[in-house]
Design an enzyme around this catalytic site. Sequence first.
Site, PDB file in Angstrom:
ATOM      1  N   ASP A   1     -15.056   2.846   8.955  1.00 40.66           N
ATOM      2  CA  ASP A   1     -14.035   3.746   8.420  1.00 40.66           C
ATOM      3  C   ASP A   1     -14.624   4.651   7.347  1.00 40.66           C
ATOM      4  OD1 ASP A   1     -11.310   4.735   7.787  1.00 40.66           O
ATOM      5  OD2 ASP A   1     -11.761   3.758   5.884  1.00 40.66           O
TER       6      ASP A   1
ATOM      7  N   ARG B   1     -14.697  13.114   8.684  1.00 45.50           N
ATOM      8  CA  ARG B   1     -13.402  13.797   8.810  1.00 45.50           C
ATOM      9  C   ARG B   1     -13.191  14.775   7.666  1.00 45.50           C
ATOM     10  NH1 ARG B   1      -9.438   9.073   8.663  1.00 45.50           N
ATOM     11  NH2 ARG B   1      -7.886  10.726   8.610  1.00 45.50           N
TER      12      ARG B   1
ATOM     13  N   SER C   1      -7.347   4.172   9.532  1.00 42.01           N
ATOM     14  CA  SER C   1      -8.163   4.105   8.322  1.00 42.01           C
ATOM     15  C   SER C   1      -7.505   3.178   7.294  1.00 42.01           C
ATOM     16  CB  SER C   1      -8.336   5.518   7.755  1.00 42.01           C
ATOM     17  OG  SER C   1      -9.008   5.478   6.524  1.00 42.01           O
TER      18      SER C   1
ATOM     19  N   LYS D   1      -8.717  -1.148   6.545  1.00 42.72           N
ATOM     20  CA  LYS D   1      -9.106  -1.654   5.233  1.00 42.72           C
ATOM     21  C   LYS D   1      -8.147  -2.741   4.757  1.00 42.72           C
ATOM     22  CE  LYS D   1      -9.398   2.488   3.773  1.00 42.72           C
ATOM     23  NZ  LYS D   1      -9.550   3.780   3.077  1.00 42.72           N
TER      24      LYS D   1
ATOM     25  N   HIS E   1       0.847  -1.194   0.000  1.00 40.23           N
ATOM     26  CA  HIS E   1       0.000   0.000   0.000  1.00 40.23           C
ATOM     27  C   HIS E   1       0.878   1.238   0.000  1.00 40.23           C
ATOM     28  CE1 HIS E   1      -3.425   2.599   0.815  1.00 40.23           C
ATOM     29  NE2 HIS E   1      -2.636   3.237   1.668  1.00 40.23           N
TER      30      HIS E   1
END
Lengths: 434, 434
Positions: free
Chosen positions: B161, B168, B183, B187, B82
């Site tokens: 989330d 947010r 967050s 995921k 990621h």
Amino acid sequence: MRTVDLIQRKRDGEELAPEEIEFLVEGYTNGDIPDYQMSSFLMAVYFSGMSDREVSRLTECMLRSGDTVDLSDIPGVKVDKHSTGGVGDKTSFIVAPLAAAAGVVVPMMSGRALGHTGGTLDKLESIPGFRTDLSAEEFHKQLSELGLCFIGQTEHLAPADRKLYALRDVTATVESIPLISSSIMSKKLAEGVDALVLDVKVGSGAFMKKQVEARRLAQTMVGIGRRMDKKVQALITDMNQPLGYAVGNALEIMEASQTLQNAGPTDLTKLSIELAARMIYLGKKAASLDDARRLAEKHLVEGSGYRKFKQVVTAQGGNAQALDKFELLPNATGMREITSPRGGYVSSIDAEDIGVASNMIGAGRDKKEDSIDPAVGIILEVKTGEKVDAGSVLCRLYYTKEDRVDEAADMVEDAFSLSPQKPEERELILEVVG
Amino acid sequence: MRTVDLIQRKRDGEELAPEEIEFLVEGYTNGDIPDYQMSSFLMAVYFSGMSDREVSRLTECMLRSGDTVDLSDIPGVKVDKHSTGGVGDKTSFIVAPLAAAAGVVVPMMSGRALGHTGGTLDKLESIPGFRTDLSAEEFHKQLSELGLCFIGQTEHLAPADRKLYALRDVTATVESIPLISSSIMSKKLAEGVDALVLDVKVGSGAFMKKQVEARRLAQTMVGIGRRMDKKVQALITDMNQPLGYAVGNALEIMEASQTLQNAGPTDLTKLSIELAARMIYLGKKAASLDDARRLAEKHLVEGSGYRKFKQVVTAQGGNAQALDKFELLPNATGMREITSPRGGYVSSIDAEDIGVASNMIGAGRDKKEDSIDPAVGIILEVKTGEKVDAGSVLCRLYYTKEDRVDEAADMVEDAFSLSPQKPEERELILEVVG
């Protein structure tokens, strides 16, 4: 202008422009800005603070969000007094009549009890017949004729503050100096006063626990007043023990009545004279503060303040006789003595605990909807610095229902700290700001 | 448990207990806790931070708020990569095939473009026919057979989330390290991976502008992984200029294809080898990190990574020929050259400006509903440290609509800084965490 950008800039410690503050207050009041954005803005203010310019504009916007009272047709300087809230604080019933007796016009708008401190309106309503829900016309008329009127704040006064306060209450954003200051000042300035004397309490029984915080709060409120061309002075006063001896609605009216007859507790009398003197001075009824103090003392000693209070009580439908004959006031049916477990000097009396215990037996309310019991409360027998023996009475609880008396008694007993040495004397009036 | 008390304790810097975090996340997800309380809580977290224990429990609660993918029936270690988002970052299309070619199982779940950085799914969809909306069964089957599948994150993954992120976004509480970390990790961990390699970008084109912040973010995410028994390693990599030369959807697919054929830019190749090596090492396909690096290089040089990518493209309905014949990919119709106003060394290329300019001409989206133009983008001709003459081409803009080309061209020109001296070389891989 996007609300999220304003939140972010406040979060990052930037100063918002006056029109940005206006955008937020107006948008929130008319429903364009949702609660969830306002609450994150309020938390950002909690951490980042506000400049003098910001807090003044915030106050002005909240003030202008509703009705403002116009007292300009009543001659003379209009002066109010506001306390940030203490336990046993019944100075309003003493200082307002003293100042009015000296010729100051005193439009006194007050709130109700919430939390551990009592409310001026609730205390007054313990006098049989006393009405605080006067119409605007009645208020105006009485103020012109007697120079003093006690009234509740209407819903039309600073509705933006009302809406913001309700949100702050559930989002842990109450304890912020710019938010507290603007909330108090927007309501007070909407009342049409020319000058204001503030009594900022500090200590265990007050909202502000530290003198440095109380000073910042006082400075912020005085600054708001200055920017809006109102004369504001603040006293920072000790709330590490209850003021006077009586805590509870009718009990405090009794003590105020005694004090107006120059037979009250030393601390309460002293603070009342000082607050009244500052109202008289700002109200231009004395050339110097010392002259104002002498004038306040004179009206106390000669009883003209007391007579003024009785006139006002009568004018507002109350039975003024009850101020002399306390049996005409609501009286408790039960009494419990709290005695000292050992000998020593009283080193402190936790005022918040005393306030909470008094509420437990019915003197206050936890929620807006709760009703209060005017008769109940606590009367201290000793104050800080006094010597007690084992078994001496520390205070008495007056109650009408047994429900939570045991719990309250335990709490009250714990509120008294004893020490073998005589503690150093604490100043009552700690500082003057403005 | 009262929400307002939890907000207050977080505001005052206290650590909340695991069950308190759970109360907040569950209450918010099921609607018991209103937006206005959660947004003030989030702002309190922004200022007060979170302990490792808090952030791990927050991640776990968000992860458990929805579906989790079970890949336990597929043999081998499942490893994903990621990136926190950079401009020109097309490493996914290179590292995933390299790791899969080495035998690692790579379930790659990705997002779409939002803000100035591109989205993996959008880039893949520029390949004619490529589908990212596979069913759970298709995903599972392809992963078993090919060891690699690219898929979008479903709405059922970490819905808490999703709801929190939307709040947010409008309350200026995006930029918080514990909130960003939880967050991302909620995921990623919901995808059923055993290990995760993170590429945390730092610099002008990244969310994190400073290395110290990037390090804290990396450490927080690695810590969450550790507490949840997942192997997580993070590289902190420079994003003070775009990665490689190409920015834009089809343009990045072309460059990724060239890189998989060992004919790509040096920086992109270097970073891809390092990320792939770490996936191979965590995936237990090499005994040491050095062995893993050699393996990644081998699959690059021998073309097995490239063949793996083509297999995957074909399996997901895409025309793999387009990876060799770029005329089969969407192509822009217009081109504008940006030339250097004077001679000198390129000292920096503001990656954020390049990303924003690329979006202006259609490569990205401002709002979720916007559609993107897969053909358009920017190709740099020079990178930081290179010498240019006055009039040399700095980069080329590829577009299909004239609309905002002038504006984008100005922005791109300003993105290049020139200096008379050769600037010091900047490291690409700055730090390893975990």
